[in-house]
Write a protein that holds these residues in place. Structure first.
Motif, PDB file in Angstrom:
ATOM      1  N   GLU A   1      50.597  41.297  36.688  1.00  0.00           N
ATOM      2  CA  GLU A   1      50.134  42.630  37.073  1.00  0.00           C
ATOM      3  C   GLU A   1      51.249  43.493  37.643  1.00  0.00           C
TER       4      GLU A   1
ATOM      5  N   ARG B   1      46.867  44.663  31.282  1.00  0.00           N
ATOM      6  CA  ARG B   1      46.330  45.638  32.226  1.00  0.00           C
ATOM      7  C   ARG B   1      44.936  46.052  31.786  1.00  0.00           C
TER       8      ARG B   1
ATOM      9  N   LYS C   1      42.216  40.439  44.629  1.00  0.00           N
ATOM     10  CA  LYS C   1      43.645  40.664  44.424  1.00  0.00           C
ATOM     11  C   LYS C   1      44.342  39.433  43.851  1.00  0.00           C
TER      12      LYS C   1
ATOM     13  N   GLY D   1      44.246  46.155  46.589  1.00  0.00           N
ATOM     14  CA  GLY D   1      44.671  45.254  45.524  1.00  0.00           C
ATOM     15  C   GLY D   1      43.511  44.668  44.747  1.00  0.00           C
ATOM     16  N   HIS D   2      42.275  44.823  45.264  1.00  0.00           N
ATOM     17  CA  HIS D   2      41.090  44.356  44.546  1.00  0.00           C
ATOM     18  C   HIS D   2      40.724  45.373  43.461  1.00  0.00           C
ATOM     19  N   TRP D   3      40.006  44.894  42.449  1.00  0.00           N
ATOM     20  CA  TRP D   3      39.553  45.756  41.354  1.00  0.00           C
ATOM     21  C   TRP D   3      38.029  45.796  41.346  1.00  0.00           C
TER      22      TRP D   3
ATOM     23  N   ARG E   1      38.811  50.039  38.245  1.00  0.00           N
ATOM     24  CA  ARG E   1      39.920  50.639  38.977  1.00  0.00           C
ATOM     25  C   ARG E   1      40.454  49.692  40.047  1.00  0.00           C
ATOM     26  N   ARG E   2      41.759  49.772  40.253  1.00  0.00           N
ATOM     27  CA  ARG E   2      42.405  49.015  41.317  1.00  0.00           C
ATOM     28  C   ARG E   2      42.332  49.819  42.614  1.00  0.00           C
TER      29      ARG E   2
ATOM     30  N   ALA F   1      43.632  39.155  40.204  1.00  0.00           N
ATOM     31  CA  ALA F   1      44.259  40.247  39.446  1.00  0.00           C
ATOM     32  C   ALA F   1      45.741  39.999  39.222  1.00  0.00           C
TER      33      ALA F   1
END
Length: 299
Positions: free
Chosen positions: A178, A73, A64, A45-47, A40-41, A67
């Motif tokens: 993204e 995606r 981020k 902005g990090h996943w 999940r994001r 990504a």
């Protein structure tokens, strides 16, 4: 004699730091293949999420900046190959993989993801032919959603100028990466939201365009947010994404699918010279018919 007194004593931080250094030194950079899970994001902005197989699971973190360079995606269930560095997180006594690069595990994985999404949206009726709107014969204003630089916008403007000059509004977007899908969807909605009699008039026709590329390059136009925006558009919409052999999910939701951006411009307007020739021919026929009618009355 109590030998435990000879065992060195460490603080928690010392042990955690030693483990962190050991893991990072032992593995360095690694490539790992697995299935994404709970990826999940975050608002930052990090996943964050996990990579798993049938027997194990590794936590992932993707910053981020990394990504933003993705050409697809990430979604749960997608098999990917991740390149990065193993490290530990002392605050929670966990280890994780810091992602530096992520790519689908072959084109087949992306195609399966896209097909599953297509079937889902088709079942909702988003691709129903009855939803498709007729294109205007001669739009006053044409809205173009594409990159403001590059050959695509130049080709469209040049072709429109050759055939029948019209007012063109360009909504600049990123066509890959993204941020691309959200920008394209917002542009379609934004054109629809313009007042018809405002200083910036609502277009009579929208063209969504980008040049050719790999399946990863075209990923934004397979995103659900873009397909839903195209299906919801009250303004007739032409999709012109990729080359003639490329098909993306926006093509199914658009009112007309053009094989190329240039073909979209050709479909958007008729040829002015041909219209003028047709009008001249009809005018001549009208004159001839009028003269014949006069002669018949005279006779």
């Amino acid at each position: 004699m109590d030998e435990s007194n000879n065992t060195p004593e460490y603080s928690v931080s010392e042990i955690a730091g030693a483990l962190k250094r050991t893991v990072e030194a032992a593995f360095g950079q690694v490539r790992v293949r697995g299935e994404l899970s709970q990826f999940r994001r975050q608002a930052s902005g990090h996943w964050y999420g996990s990579l798993k197989d049938e027997r194990a699971l590794i936590d992932l973190a993707m910053w981020k900046g990394t990504a933003q360079g993705l050409t697809f995606r990430p979604e749960d269930g997608l098999e990917v190959v991740v390149t990065g560095k193993l490290t530990t997180y002392p605050g929670r006594s966990k280890y994780q993989l810091i992602v530096e690069k992520m790519e689908p595990a072959g084109v087949g994985a992306l195609l399966a993801q896209i097909e599953a999404r297509r079937l889902k949206l088709q079942a909702e009726g988003l691709f129903d032919p009855a939803r498709k709107k007729p294109l205007p014969f001669l739009p006053r204003v044409i809205g173009v959603v594409t990159s403001p630089t590059g050959a695509v916008i130049r080709d469209i403007l040049h072709r429109l100028a050759d055939r029948f000059p019209r007012r063109v509004l360009v909504w600049p977007v990123a066509v890959q990466g993204e941020a691309s899908a959200a920008q394209v969807a917002a542009a379609i909605a934004g054109f629809n939201a313009l007042p018809a009699d405002g200083p910036i008039p609502r277009p009579d026709l929208i063209i969504v365009a980008r040049g050719g590329g790999s399946i990863e390059d075209l990923a934004a136009f397979n995103e659900e947010i873009v397909v839903r925006a195209a299906a919801a558009s009250r303004v007739p919409l032409i999709s012109a994404v990729g080359h003639e052999t490329d098909t993306t999910l926006i093509d199914y939701a658009s009112d007309w699918r053009a094989p190329t951006p240039t073909a979209a411009a050709e479909r958007a307007v008729p040829v002015r010279a041909e219209l003028a020739a047709t009008l001249a021919m009809l005018h001549g026929r009208l004159d001839s018919a009028t003269l014949r009618a006069l002669r018949l009355r005279q006779e």
